[in-house]
Design a protein around this motif. Structure first.
Motif, mmCIF file in Angstrom:
data_model
loop_
_atom_site.group_PDB
_atom_site.id
_atom_site.type_symbol
_atom_site.label_atom_id
_atom_site.label_comp_id
_atom_site.label_asym_id
_atom_site.label_seq_id
_atom_site.Cartn_x
_atom_site.Cartn_y
_atom_site.Cartn_z
ATOM 1 N N VAL A 1 0.855 -1.066 -0.031
ATOM 2 C CA VAL A 1 0.295 0.123 -0.140
ATOM 3 C C VAL A 1 0.957 1.321 -0.055
ATOM 4 O O VAL A 1 1.684 1.427 0.755
ATOM 5 N N TYR A 2 0.928 2.073 -0.671
ATOM 6 C CA TYR A 2 1.485 3.485 -0.806
ATOM 7 C C TYR A 2 0.835 4.638 -0.929
ATOM 8 O O TYR A 2 -0.244 4.700 -1.583
ATOM 9 N N LEU A 3 1.143 5.516 -0.213
ATOM 10 C CA LEU A 3 0.602 6.829 -0.188
ATOM 11 C C LEU A 3 1.141 7.567 -1.178
ATOM 12 O O LEU A 3 2.393 7.369 -1.320
ATOM 13 N N ILE A 4 0.410 7.937 -2.121
ATOM 14 C CA ILE A 4 0.966 8.646 -3.262
ATOM 15 C C ILE A 4 0.663 10.193 -3.498
ATOM 16 O O ILE A 4 -0.473 10.630 -2.883
ATOM 17 N N PHE A 5 1.525 10.834 -4.403
ATOM 18 C CA PHE A 5 1.024 12.280 -4.811
ATOM 19 C C PHE A 5 0.896 12.347 -6.176
ATOM 20 O O PHE A 5 1.536 11.836 -6.982
#
Lengths: 81, 81, 81, 81, 81, 81, 81, 81
Positions: A37-41
């Motif tokens: 799971v990645y927090l992305i911009f």
């Protein structure tokens, strides 16, 4: 083995925010078949890397497990090969 | 020094509007590292010019300070070089 | 360690196609810091999982290595945390 | 004379719908400087053709008059020449 | 004083690339009224901060100076207030 | 005979979800002129294949029947030929 | 049985147009597994309704048959359930 | 009477530019049924206001007259009511 990436937007702002993005990351790590799971911009807030045995499990996991988490506003799923 | 532009959409309409766009401009000017705030016409409602010492401060500012402001509906962050 | 996902669209059609999507996959696997390459269905044709030691290496890899591959038409990079 | 087109999305569904699209058309026709309102099919629900004496009147009309109508969820303004 | 942000996509890939993104940055810094040029990650490749005396100068600068640079594929202009 | 495809996004998350995607499929199958309903992966959640005798019936069906279903957040209609 | 919808944009303008949209419709009707082809108005120019025995046939048909047709510029595939 | 708005993107940059946006405006004013042409700022470069006697004339005008003009890269048509 079937792979999918689920791009997620979550509610923000005092009125619609349910959890922090770090909380969502923890909750999403527990979903069936989740490999990362990645927090992305960018256009999306979070990206989930999902693996399942068959194609039909993907909509079931997306609908019953991911889209049921409070505060998730929108999902966009990319099948991967 | 790390630079980012945060594109923002805010809630509109009697039911979802919390502040005017001019009020958001004032509130966003007080966020850590903010160099400029613009009300814009196009896909987004507001643009924030942000600077931080390290890359890791950017998601912290976006999540803890910007996305916590009531009525902010969506953010899309562009890292800049 | 800095992580980014690079979403790619490649030229299609007899006049603009340079390689097949499987060929791009092979070429992209050789780019510096690439951890995975996926052929995807949706807004983008390919997704590259990239890791680098510092933030500044990301635009260098994207511009000098990825965007130089013939037939790549557009890249959209998401920083990940 | 300054011209702008304001593309509008309105809330739908039993929980978020305030007016019908025909009602919005009537309400928007009364906004200052409005020359035409169209119910459209595509990315947006409604399009407003707006004229003003000076550039600064456009954000004032969009923010104070259009974005204040209950049920309007999102506006995207195109300056026209 | 009128402010605009011009979001730019440039051609990539061996067949369509004219300059590097760093070269575009240099060329764009010489355009009339340009206050800053940023290489960005996301939907767009470059962002130009533009200021002009009157509204009518903005489409003239965008069309005659920015969109004439070889390799620029697409521009999207946001008026700012 | 006039054909249209209506792309639909529905509310997700504990706070905004009204029905499951399978429930929407059943409800949409009962709408006037509907030839098929698909749960899809990508920008949209559901796609409705619609046929009507005249062009004017399409906005009536979309607005009065489809957009009135609780939990439908957004529709985007493509006329087809 | 696996279903997918392939949304297509084709080259337009004297310099990039290869066939008319009606010609594409005819060519696409001959592709393996195609159940219907629609000329549409909106973000895409054409929509192809595709059926295959297994998931793996979908990327093969999209890449080897559809994306090889001269003048096709971009495809976006939605898996359907 | 059937109304449509055709949003247009034209080629830019030394290698792909055929005419200036002002030239396109003149050419588009001569297309059958055109009531107005606007140079716009935002996702699209030009907007055409089109009227026809019947629905079937719209795709004919868009395909045979508008999409045939050299340098037009993409059209997105919104039916209006």
């Amino acid at each position: 083995m079937v792979t999918a990436f689920v791009m997620i937007n979550v509610g923000v702002g005092w009125l619609r925010k349910v959890y922090t993005r770090t909380d969502y990351k923890e909750k999403l790590m527990k979903v069936t078949g989740v490999k990362g799971v990645y927090l992305i911009f960018g256009r999306y807030d979070l990206m989930v890397h999902l693996e399942a045995e068959t194609l039909d499990e993907i909509p079931r996991i997306v609908d019953d497990e991911i889209r049921n988490i409070p505060g998730i506003m929108r999902t966009e799923t990319f099948m991967a090969f």
